[in-house]
Design an enzyme around this catalytic site. Structure first.
Site, short mmCIF file in Angstrom:
data_model
loop_
_atom_site.label_atom_id
_atom_site.label_comp_id
_atom_site.label_asym_id
_atom_site.label_seq_id
_atom_site.Cartn_x
_atom_site.Cartn_y
_atom_site.Cartn_z
CG ASP A 121 -1.04 -17.26 -0.24
OD1 ASP A 121 -0.85 -18.43 0.11
OD2 ASP A 121 -2.03 -16.59 0.09
CG MET A 342 -3.33 -4.83 -4.73
SD MET A 342 -3.12 -4.74 -2.95
CE MET A 342 -4.17 -3.37 -2.57
C1 UD1 Z 1 1.53 -11.11 5.98
C2 UD1 Z 1 0.62 -10.06 5.46
O1 UD1 Z 1 0.25 -9.13 6.16
N1 UD1 Z 1 0.20 -10.21 4.20
C3 UD1 Z 1 -0.69 -9.25 3.61
C4 UD1 Z 1 0.11 -8.05 3.15
O2 UD1 Z 1 1.10 -8.55 2.25
P1 UD1 Z 1 2.31 -7.61 1.77
O3 UD1 Z 1 2.61 -6.60 2.82
O4 UD1 Z 1 3.34 -8.52 1.32
O5 UD1 Z 1 1.65 -6.87 0.55
P2 UD1 Z 1 1.94 -5.37 0.06
O6 UD1 Z 1 1.00 -4.44 0.77
O7 UD1 Z 1 3.38 -5.08 0.12
O8 UD1 Z 1 1.53 -5.46 -1.46
C5 UD1 Z 1 0.61 -6.36 -1.98
C6 UD1 Z 1 0.60 -6.26 -3.49
O9 UD1 Z 1 -0.07 -5.11 -3.89
C7 UD1 Z 1 0.74 -4.31 -4.70
N2 UD1 Z 1 0.43 -2.93 -4.31
C8 UD1 Z 1 0.46 -2.58 -2.98
C9 UD1 Z 1 0.18 -1.30 -2.62
C10 UD1 Z 1 -0.14 -0.36 -3.62
O10 UD1 Z 1 -0.38 0.83 -3.34
N3 UD1 Z 1 -0.17 -0.75 -4.91
C11 UD1 Z 1 0.12 -2.04 -5.27
O11 UD1 Z 1 0.09 -2.37 -6.45
C12 UD1 Z 1 2.16 -4.73 -4.38
O12 UD1 Z 1 3.04 -4.48 -5.44
C13 UD1 Z 1 1.98 -6.19 -4.10
O13 UD1 Z 1 1.99 -6.96 -5.25
O14 UD1 Z 1 -0.75 -7.12 2.50
C14 UD1 Z 1 -1.39 -7.63 1.31
C15 UD1 Z 1 -2.20 -6.49 0.71
O15 UD1 Z 1 -3.25 -6.12 1.53
C16 UD1 Z 1 -2.23 -8.85 1.66
O16 UD1 Z 1 -2.71 -9.43 0.48
C17 UD1 Z 1 -1.43 -9.89 2.43
O17 UD1 Z 1 -2.29 -10.87 2.96
C1 PEP Z 2 -1.70 -13.44 0.93
C2 PEP Z 2 -1.90 -13.76 2.20
O1 PEP Z 2 -0.95 -14.10 3.10
P1 PEP Z 2 0.65 -13.98 2.98
O2 PEP Z 2 0.95 -12.54 2.74
O3 PEP Z 2 1.10 -14.44 4.32
O4 PEP Z 2 1.05 -14.87 1.86
C3 PEP Z 2 -3.25 -13.78 2.79
O5 PEP Z 2 -3.34 -13.79 4.03
O6 PEP Z 2 -4.25 -13.81 2.04
#
Ligand code: UD1
Ligand code: PEP
Length: 435
Positions: A121, A342
């Site tokens: 996304d 986030m």
């Molecule tokens: C393929 C997949 O599994 N995608 C999921 C995964 O994305 P993904 O693993 O990419 O997301 P991350 O957990 O890395 O981080 C999501 C966002 O939250 C922010 N962040 C994260 C942790 C934190 O303690 N503080 C903070 O600010 C990060 O900077 C980032 O912008 O987890 C996200 C958070 O649940 C979900 O929205 C996505 O759907």
């Molecule tokens: C943000 C999402 O997916 P992805 O991390 O695959 O973009 C989601 O499943 O809502």
């Protein structure tokens, strides 16, 4: 670009069964690279992102057999690492976010992992530092080609260590865990993400012979082993889909049963909807939602102040449901603030809801105030484009509740994560066609 045409205003009724979890499937599929033995996986959702990842595994040389609907076997006994340097991989690896989790298992088993900047996304900055900082701590050398946005890690051997993650990244934790299970010695990961899908991954790895303790907490201890073996794994139901169907039932004031939800793995999700006044009853492992004929009323806090629904790393509320909760709020009795902490650009889709007549004030990129109509005024049908997967489904829910016929373009964003959504919605009485 695909399109849905939706005639809103119809009551839905019946049962809907959630698909296997998209975000779990993306982790689990990458883990098949950790062993030359056969791994059987069940309840794999038939959605664009997952199918793209299966195709990537096939291109990497993994032998794949379909056993039945949602069931596949994988055998990674002859992995073609040269493919990682090909133009094709640089193109296809970009197609989804989940491909980033190919790096950890490849690094752990073969000492080399590459990935182009992954897709997913477009919801604001989505950095990968946590992933690569973890690999570097394990002893990997990191390379980044800025021109091609191409990331690489290499290591003669990985050595376990203590690491405090800078954020509890979901895919980052999964990636580091998958590298660490084959490292030499003990790795301790503090501030690890611990959502149910990560727990599922860790449990699968343990069945394959990994030694992991602390599963379900934010402190994981991994004792490296020399090799992992085959296993069988079944995906949990998709909690974001379950939340989507709760929102759908409320907005259309329909009586709906969501089957086999794995309630114990839903965390804050039922609570968040209950705070919006939505009633749900657990029957066995099904959620029954009565028709909200008299609407639903948002609860204020005890001191009378306005409710805020905000995301946080698990066991907080997942950010992926805030768009849906926001839409549901537009027909509630009362007001609420949606605080998407986030992601930076995930609330911009509210423009489309404003066009439909919703009362929303976008305070800044992270916060929106929603003033519910209490069904005294219905949303109006319109033409819109789905900007991301969850905004897409939120707009779909809005369209199903609206008066008249709406059109949603760019529905590939929805098909990325929702299996056969139009047919499943038609089965419960929705008037939706793919054109
Ligand atoms: C393929 C997949 O599994 N995608 C999921 C995964 O994305 P993904 O693993 O990419 O997301 P991350 O957990 O890395 O981080 C999501 C966002 O939250 C922010 N962040 C994260 C942790 C934190 O303690 N503080 C903070 O600010 C990060 O900077 C980032 O912008 O987890 C996200 C958070 O649940 C979900 O929205 C996505 O759907
Ligand atoms: C943000 C999402 O997916 P992805 O991390 O695959 O973009 C989601 O499943 O809502």
């Amino acid at each position: 670009m695909g399109t849905f045409r939706i005639e809103g205003g119809h009551k839905l009724a019946g049962e809907i069964t959630p698909q296997g979890a998209k975000n779990e499937a993306l982790q689990i599929l990458c883990a098949v690279l950790l062993t030359p033995e056969k791994v059987t996986i069940n309840n794999i959702p038939d959605i664009i992102d997952v199918n793209k990842l299966i195709a990537l595994l096939e291109d990497l040389g993994v032998k794949i057999q379909k056993k039945g609907k949602g069931s596949y076997t994988f055998k990674a006994d002859d992995v073609n690492l040269e493919y990682l340097q090909s133009a094709q991989f640089k193109q296809d690896g970009r197609g989804l976010r989940g491909s980033i989790m190919l790096v950890g298992p490849l690094l752990g088993r073969f000492g080399t992992g590459y990935i182009p900047k992954p897709g997913g996304d477009k919801i604001g900055r989505r950095r990968l530092d946590t992933h690569f900082e973890g690999f570097i701590k394990l002893g990997a050398k990191f390379r980044y080609n800025k021109e091609e946005y191409f990331y690489g890690v290499e290591a003669d051997k990985l050595v376990g260590t203590y690491m405090l993650l800078d954020e509890a990244s979901v895919t980052g934790t999964a990636n580091i865990v998958m590298a660490a299970v084959l490292a030499e010695g003990t790795t301790t990961i503090y501030n690890a993400a611990c959502e149910p899908y990560l727990q599922q991954l860790c449990k699968m790895l343990v069945r394959m012979g990994a030694k992991i303790s602390g599963i379900g907490s934010n402190l994981l201890t991994i004792e490296g082993v020399e090799r992992l073996g085959g296993t069988e794994h079944t995906m949990l139901p998709d909690m974001i889909e379950i939340g989507s169907w709760v929102g759908l039932a409320a907005m259309t004031r329909s009586e709906l049963t969501i089957k086999n939800v794995s309630w114990d793995n839903l965390g804050q999700i039922p609570n968040a909807f209950k705070k919006l006044g939505i009633q749900m009853h657990l029957k066995g492992d099904d959620i029954y939602i009565p028709p909200h004929t008299d609407g639903y009323e948002i609860q204020n806090y005890i001191d009378g102040s306005i409710l805020t629904i905000a995301d946080a790393p698990w066991p907080g509320l997942t950010p992926d449901l805030l768009s849906i909760l926001l839409v549901v709020g537009t027909q509630a009795r009362g007001e609420l603030i949606i605080h998407q902490k986030m992601f930076e650009s995930r609330l911009f889709f509210v423009d489309k809801l404003l066009d439909m007549g919703a009362k929303i004030i976008l305070c800044d990129p992270h916060r929106a105030t929603v003033i519910g109509h209490d069904f005294k005024s219905t949303l109006k049908a319109t033409t819109m484009t789905s900007p991301d997967i969850r905004a897409g489904v939120s707009l779909l829910i809005a369209a199903l509740s609206a008066k008249g016929t709406s059109t949603i373009h760019n529905i590939e964003q929805i098909d990325r994560g929702y299996e056969n959504i139009d047919e499943r919605l038609r089965n419960i009485g929705a008037n939706i066609v793919r054109v």
